[in-house]
Design a protein around this motif. Structure first.
Motif, short mmCIF file in Angstrom:
data_model
loop_
_atom_site.label_atom_id
_atom_site.label_comp_id
_atom_site.label_asym_id
_atom_site.label_seq_id
_atom_site.Cartn_x
_atom_site.Cartn_y
_atom_site.Cartn_z
N GLU A 257 47.26 28.95 44.20
CA GLU A 257 48.08 29.91 43.47
C GLU A 257 47.18 30.96 42.83
OE1 GLU A 257 51.21 29.99 43.49
OE2 GLU A 257 52.12 28.00 43.44
N VAL A 258 47.72 32.15 42.65
CA VAL A 258 47.01 33.17 41.87
C VAL A 258 47.20 32.83 40.40
CG1 VAL A 258 46.89 35.60 41.24
CG2 VAL A 258 47.35 34.95 43.61
N ARG A 259 46.12 32.41 39.74
CA ARG A 259 46.19 32.04 38.33
C ARG A 259 46.03 33.27 37.43
NH1 ARG A 259 49.25 28.20 38.73
NH2 ARG A 259 48.43 26.27 39.62
N ARG A 260 45.22 34.22 37.86
CA ARG A 260 45.05 35.45 37.09
C ARG A 260 44.97 36.64 38.04
NH1 ARG A 260 43.09 37.62 32.08
NH2 ARG A 260 41.84 39.49 32.40
N PHE A 261 45.72 37.66 37.71
CA PHE A 261 45.67 38.91 38.46
C PHE A 261 45.47 40.02 37.45
CE2 PHE A 261 47.12 42.71 40.50
CZ PHE A 261 46.80 42.56 41.84
N GLU A 262 44.39 40.75 37.62
CA GLU A 262 44.06 41.86 36.71
C GLU A 262 43.96 43.14 37.51
OE1 GLU A 262 40.28 43.23 33.92
OE2 GLU A 262 40.60 41.11 34.36
N ILE A 263 44.51 44.23 36.97
CA ILE A 263 44.50 45.48 37.70
C ILE A 263 44.28 46.64 36.74
CG2 ILE A 263 47.03 45.74 37.57
CD1 ILE A 263 46.86 46.86 40.48
N ALA A 264 43.52 47.62 37.19
CA ALA A 264 43.24 48.83 36.41
C ALA A 264 43.61 50.04 37.26
CB ALA A 264 41.77 48.89 36.01
N TYR A 265 44.46 50.91 36.74
CA TYR A 265 44.90 52.10 37.45
C TYR A 265 44.04 53.28 37.00
CZ TYR A 265 48.88 49.04 38.24
OH TYR A 265 49.68 47.98 38.59
N LEU A 266 43.40 53.95 37.96
CA LEU A 266 42.43 54.98 37.63
C LEU A 266 42.94 56.39 37.88
CD1 LEU A 266 39.32 53.18 39.15
CD2 LEU A 266 40.16 53.09 36.80
N SER A 267 43.73 56.58 38.92
CA SER A 267 44.32 57.90 39.18
C SER A 267 45.58 57.71 40.02
CB SER A 267 43.32 58.82 39.90
OG SER A 267 42.95 58.28 41.15
N GLU A 268 46.38 58.78 40.13
CA GLU A 268 47.66 58.69 40.79
C GLU A 268 47.57 59.04 42.28
OE1 GLU A 268 50.65 59.85 37.17
OE2 GLU A 268 49.48 61.47 38.07
N ALA B 203 41.09 45.86 41.10
CA ALA B 203 41.78 44.61 40.76
C ALA B 203 40.82 43.44 40.86
CB ALA B 203 42.98 44.40 41.68
N ALA B 204 41.16 42.37 40.16
CA ALA B 204 40.40 41.12 40.23
C ALA B 204 41.41 39.97 40.31
CB ALA B 204 39.50 40.96 39.01
N VAL B 205 41.18 39.04 41.24
CA VAL B 205 42.12 37.95 41.49
C VAL B 205 41.39 36.62 41.39
CG1 VAL B 205 43.84 37.03 43.08
CG2 VAL B 205 43.34 39.48 43.09
N VAL B 206 42.01 35.67 40.71
CA VAL B 206 41.48 34.31 40.59
C VAL B 206 42.49 33.36 41.21
CG1 VAL B 206 40.72 32.47 39.05
CG2 VAL B 206 40.20 34.87 38.50
N TRP B 207 42.06 32.59 42.22
CA TRP B 207 42.90 31.58 42.89
C TRP B 207 42.47 30.18 42.44
CZ3 TRP B 207 46.66 32.79 46.66
CH2 TRP B 207 46.68 34.11 47.11
N GLU B 208 43.45 29.32 42.25
CA GLU B 208 43.16 27.91 41.93
C GLU B 208 44.17 27.02 42.63
OE1 GLU B 208 43.25 27.35 37.74
OE2 GLU B 208 41.39 28.43 37.37
#
Length: 242
Positions: free
Chosen positions: A193-204, A237-242
């Motif tokens: 499962e994806v335990r953590r999903f982090e995302i940063a939007y930089l431009s459109e 983005a950064a994704v952590v699976w466990e």
């Protein structure tokens, strides 16, 4: 008015993935729905901002799920509240609760206001927003800096399509999540499962723009990712699976 907004959703079958779980992008859409209604009912929603020729934009978001809702979870409750306000940014938190009262996950998001015409950041109405500040705990590590991966990895090509666009004609923030998760093999979803999903939007991004999507291993079950246009990241983005 209560500082915390409470919203209810139902786990309809058409919202579930092949495992019978609510998908992470659907969870993201629910959060945007709750954020919009919470802001509108307190005088700083879409219509209120439009009158001032400004708009809210999602800058960063981190979602941590202990467990994903399933059909048998019963009605889902989503709580949202403002946790911080500064001159240019405000932080909003979320908590997912299932029908049995168990917390399924939390999320932390950062928002900014921009001028609709110039797309430049605008100072926030700090005093008005601070009236709704809550000290409710949100045990999620805040979004941080995500390492660059685009120079070290080949990219998968993608072109922005009609279905990617939001009401402003830009790449929908949740569509980024969908396309980035699509880079992973189906077998990984069967095993973890994806335990953590982090995302940063930089431009459109706009319709027709050619993009490349990048992914690099960052550790056991960890990946750093990027969406780029002409070699420059428009999203990380950064994704952590466990």
């Amino acid at each position: 008015m209560d500082k915390t907004g409470t919203y209810h959703f139902v786990t309809e079958s058409y919202l579930l993935d092949f495992r019978g779980r609510v998908t992470l992008p659907t969870i993201g859409n629910y959060m945007l729905h709750a954020a919009s209604h919470h802001a509108s009912s307190r005088g700083f929603g879409f219509s209120d901002m439009s009158e001032k020729h400004t708009a809210w934009v999602l800058s960063r978001m981190a979602v941590e799920m202990r467990e994903y809702p399933v059909m048998l979870s019963g009605p889902l409750t989503l709580l949202t509240w403002i946790s911080d306000v500064s001159r240019l940014f405000t932080s909003r938190c979320f908590e997912w609760i299932d029908g049995g009262g168990r917390t399924l996950g939390y999320a932390h998001s950062t928002w900014a206001a921009i001028d609709i015409a110039t797309r430049r950041p605008m100072p926030l109405a700090e005093e008005a927003l601070r009236a709704y500040l809550s000290d409710r705990p949100c045990p999620v590590m805040r979004p941080g800096k995500i390492p660059s991966v685009e120079d070290a990895t080949p990219g998968e090509p993608y072109r922005v399509r009609y279905s990617d666009l939001d009401v402003n004609g830009h790449f929908n923030s949740i569509k980024y999540m969908e396309h980035l998760l699509d880079m992973f093999d189906l077998a990984l979803f069967e095993e973890k499962e994806v335990r953590r999903f982090e995302i940063a939007y930089l431009s459109e991004c706009r319709y027709g723009m050619p993009l490349t999507m990048h992914r690099a291993v960052a550790g056991e079950g960890r990946y750093n990712m990027a969406v780029c246009h002409e070699g420059k990241a428009v999203c990380r983005a950064a994704v952590v699976w466990e």
